[in-house]
Scaffold this active site. Structure first.
Site, PDB file in Angstrom:
ATOM      1  N   ARG A  18       1.005  -1.483  -0.181  1.00  0.00           N
ATOM      2  CA  ARG A  18       0.330   0.282  -0.059  1.00  0.00           C
ATOM      3  C   ARG A  18       0.793   1.489   0.258  1.00  0.00           C
ATOM      4  O   ARG A  18       0.966   2.378  -0.218  1.00  0.00           O
ATOM      5  CB  ARG A  18      -1.298   0.112   1.132  1.00  0.00           C
ATOM      6  N   ASN A  36      -6.587  -2.667   1.958  1.00  0.00           N
ATOM      7  CA  ASN A  36      -6.195  -4.467   2.006  1.00  0.00           C
ATOM      8  C   ASN A  36      -7.483  -4.817   1.974  1.00  0.00           C
ATOM      9  O   ASN A  36      -8.511  -3.861   2.796  1.00  0.00           O
ATOM     10  CB  ASN A  36      -5.726  -4.557   2.846  1.00  0.00           C
TER      11      ASN A  36
END
Length: 88
Positions: A18, A36
């Site tokens: 990320r 996520n």
């Protein structure tokens, strides 16, 4: 301006994916988010210049050093109007 939803599969959680995407998006001037998913995948929504968004998709295919990307699905979607890129 284009908008894409990108879903990345493989070893992509717990490896800094990320934050890797966030840095690349900010460098490219792309707005949206990365998060996520409960199924172990990573979802990205990206808006910006066509070339910048496609470049971000290419970065998602590689990921950070500890990631192992198996699959990247990228689909166009309507513009949302994000103002910055963040991690959710």
């Amino acid at each position: 301006m284009v908008s894409k939803r990108i879903v990345v599969s493989g070893r992509v959680q717990g490896v800094g994916f990320r934050y890797f995407v966030e840095r690349r998006a900010q460098e490219l001037g792309v707005v949206g988010f990365v998060r996520n998913l409960p199924n172990g995948k990573v979802e990205v929504e990206a808006e910006g210049d066509d070339v910048a968004v496609e470049t971000l998709v290419d970065y998602c295919r590689v990921g950070p050093a500890r990631a192992l990307v198996d699959r990247v699905e990228a689909h166009s979607q309507p513009l949302v109007g994000y103002t910055y890129f963040g991690v959710r």
